[in-house]
Design an enzyme around this catalytic site. Structure first.
Site, PDB file in Angstrom:
ATOM      1  N   LEU C  75       0.927  -0.779  -0.011  1.00  0.00           N
ATOM      2  CA  LEU C  75      -0.170   0.068   0.226  1.00  0.00           C
ATOM      3  C   LEU C  75       0.647   1.329  -0.302  1.00  0.00           C
ATOM      4  O   LEU C  75       0.427   2.118   0.232  1.00  0.00           O
ATOM      5  CB  LEU C  75      -1.092  -0.368   1.364  1.00  0.00           C
ATOM      6  N   ALA C  76       2.266   1.389   0.128  1.00  0.00           N
ATOM      7  CA  ALA C  76       3.008   2.292  -0.082  1.00  0.00           C
ATOM      8  C   ALA C  76       3.375   2.993  -1.310  1.00  0.00           C
ATOM      9  O   ALA C  76       2.989   2.016  -2.827  1.00  0.00           O
ATOM     10  CB  ALA C  76       4.498   1.745  -0.105  1.00  0.00           C
ATOM     11  N   HIS C  77       3.306   4.245  -1.730  1.00  0.00           N
ATOM     12  CA  HIS C  77       2.747   5.146  -2.802  1.00  0.00           C
ATOM     13  C   HIS C  77       4.275   4.822  -3.513  1.00  0.00           C
ATOM     14  O   HIS C  77       5.149   5.184  -2.362  1.00  0.00           O
ATOM     15  CB  HIS C  77       2.384   6.701  -2.311  1.00  0.00           C
ATOM     16  N   MET C 111       9.144   4.928   5.085  1.00  0.00           N
ATOM     17  CA  MET C 111       9.180   3.895   4.534  1.00  0.00           C
ATOM     18  C   MET C 111      10.501   3.009   3.621  1.00  0.00           C
ATOM     19  O   MET C 111      11.133   1.922   4.119  1.00  0.00           O
ATOM     20  CB  MET C 111       7.992   3.238   3.888  1.00  0.00           C
ATOM     21  N   GLU C 112      11.028   4.061   2.918  1.00  0.00           N
ATOM     22  CA  GLU C 112      11.713   3.878   2.711  1.00  0.00           C
ATOM     23  C   GLU C 112      13.772   3.687   3.077  1.00  0.00           C
ATOM     24  O   GLU C 112      13.790   2.495   2.686  1.00  0.00           O
ATOM     25  CB  GLU C 112      12.391   4.609   0.930  1.00  0.00           C
ATOM     26  N   ASP C 126      23.552 -12.433   4.706  1.00  0.00           N
ATOM     27  CA  ASP C 126      23.774 -14.014   3.067  1.00  0.00           C
ATOM     28  C   ASP C 126      24.963 -13.943   3.179  1.00  0.00           C
ATOM     29  O   ASP C 126      25.188 -14.938   3.141  1.00  0.00           O
ATOM     30  CB  ASP C 126      22.736 -13.069   2.370  1.00  0.00           C
TER      31      ASP C 126
END
Lengths: 156, 156, 156, 156, 156, 156
Positions: C75-77, C111-112, C126
């Protein structure tokens, strides 16, 4: 009683485990149609105007979308797509799209065939929408599949 | 005479230059339907069985696909999608999908709305195909748009 | 009473419409830590063994993930990421990751920043997991943001 | 002495060659937690307000991220993910996320399980950040794995 | 003394902050060539054999790659590509590819033009490699750019 | 007479069916060169200025692009890339890039090796273009391949 296989007993979405299923050759064919105006049909038949890459764009969009199916459909398994054929037939009232997809993998390839048809149809609409606002995509469905546990099947 | 805007005079595919167009608020609404069997409708209405995330999966697949439209449609422009609403209505003979997409950008957002509906429909078919092989996606079309040079438009 | 902004009154997920919000300069900083064994710390400090690109891989994975945030978070733009800085500090009991992300866009960029830290941390795990099975990612959080309607904010 | 397997003798990053490893069934489980405020917990428990798709969005984001692991983690091998289960448990002080991923492939699937948990957590934070600025992601770790040369393992 | 702008004083890779730069119209043109055998040239000229979509596939691959540049080039900024034109000219000793890309954004679009040419060339090689193992891609370079702070420039 | 394998008798693009081909170990090596100015060479050799992650960025971009080949090249088959090694050698008049890619799959891996070299070269140009506008990518070609039906081959 039938149930939705992609949700568990509590209703939570999951990707069904297919790791124990054997690798077998599988094929699925799907069809769909883009209904459009006589003016668009004329353009796609190239009557005096370069239609050029128009059908190629739709074909290529479909082939690429088949490969990208697990990225688009949340619960679909990654499948190594081994062959894709997309045919676009320009009819009088629209363009019929037929896609046949093949793999040797653990699960069916119907979603890849359907996604191929749907995205080829969207790419075609993108190119004709300036000429025909009313273009409509319809009748996207699996028409035949073979391979896998459920065996061969053909829509009547 | 009308022509295909996405191919040039020699027929070569191109992405039409929109850099000189102004940024304006735009909105498009598209619809489509997944026709399915009574057994599936019963499952989606949750009659005694957890339907859980089923409709959520389709909604989310649609929203994400709207954002990925320029990656799927070869000649579509990248557009910053600023809002997406996807509604799924379970009817007696199928599920009707309605998507409304908004942006403030240089070109129309109809393809984002259509892609949203098409991929939500594909995701729904993925979840019901084990129960209903005959599920079919149809009537994907733009029903309304507003903003941009061509102004407001509503399908009759 | 507070409510979840990403679901509507019926509980359906949606992408909130931000098309009417102004474009403003925004910045967010997030942090996180990868806890790992003394043997890994020694390797990352390059004690006699080529650590080479190890930290570069994590940095680059983080930068790329910041750009891919709207593809990962349903739902992120989509936001045009205009600048990313990722710092990895090798401490005695782990590696601290700090990411600062900048944009001039319609909605916040927290969010980024968080996605950048999380994926840089995953890429680091990893590379060290063959040496340290117990590596753990923790404390991923926003520590500061500025710009936008809610103004400047700093975690105490 | 242990070394970082993903860089060569000169320190250059590389993707380790696994083409000679056998295809075997593998499974990994990872866990993590999103710590959040009592107000958020109340919302996620649906006390009088539609929480709707909120947990579904996180689950689906996690499943899709598991499939996209090799695209996010630079040196990770492409693995055909054959099954994913994501559970979100709403506890008093946060949400615990558990992901179990299965494959039949040439290399371990821990990174897919960790990526699934991390992105499900990010998607959850995205939905609650308007209500709780202090939400924090922590304790992302592998808790069990089975299959492959190194055999079964469980974190104490 | 000149320095590498994409690494900071410690040598760490970063995405340079461009959020304060103005949005201006920009254009870049790049060229490249795929050298191939006379037999391939004959096929591409369609001498008695359907060449069909061959050049269209390369053109479309190039257009799509231009849009995907920030996903491929780790430190490149996301740019809204507003127009792409790809020309393929079949010469006697190879195919010359020319791409012109336009945007109205904060930073230059040379990488998009170069990526467009490079991927169109790769797609062409993919189609001819069964006929000509020795096909080679060369001379990929920017030939002209305009717009932005550095102004117009043309390679001599 | 030779023909283009990726188009059918009517000239339509298709993905050739490889599902019946056996899985065998395959390897391909490709090379290319980025020609650049003496000033850039000096920077890349780190004469008094931090070159830091510059070569690492190119290496990692190449490795990731190898995995993304079927997404970039429309008619390429998805292949599980099992190993990638990218070497960058700073010569007096440019940087030579060599990529070796391995798989155990149904079709050749030359396109993955070529894509790896091309994208590593693009990433390098991105980092040096502020210092050298005239940087040029050239000589991208397969130099050796082994495995598969056509057996071992080495360019003279």
């Amino acid at each position: 009683m039938p149930r939705l296989t992609h949700v568990d007993d509590t209703g939570a979405a999951r990707m069904v485990d297919v790791s124990a299923k054997p690798v077998t050759a599988r094929e699925a064919t799907a069809k769909g149609v883009v209904t459009c105006s006589p003016a668009v049909i004329e353009l796609l038949r190239g009557a005096g105007v370069p239609k050029g890459d128009a059908l190629a764009v739709a074909r290529i969009a479909g082939i690429q979308a088949a490969k990208r199916t697990p990225d688009l459909i949340p619960l679909a398994h990654p499948i190594a797509v081994h062959g894709v054929q997309v045919d676009l037939e320009v009819l009088d009232e629209g363009v019929e799209i037929t896609a046949t997809v093949r793999t040797a993998d653990r699960t069916g390839i119907e979603m890849e065939a359907l996604t191929c048809v749907a995205v080829a149809a969207l790419a075609l609409v993108d190119m004709i929408k300036a000429v025909d606002k009313l273009a409509e995509i319809g009748r996207i469905r699996v028409v035949a599949k073979s391979g896998g546990r459920s065996g061969d099947w053909r829509r009547d």
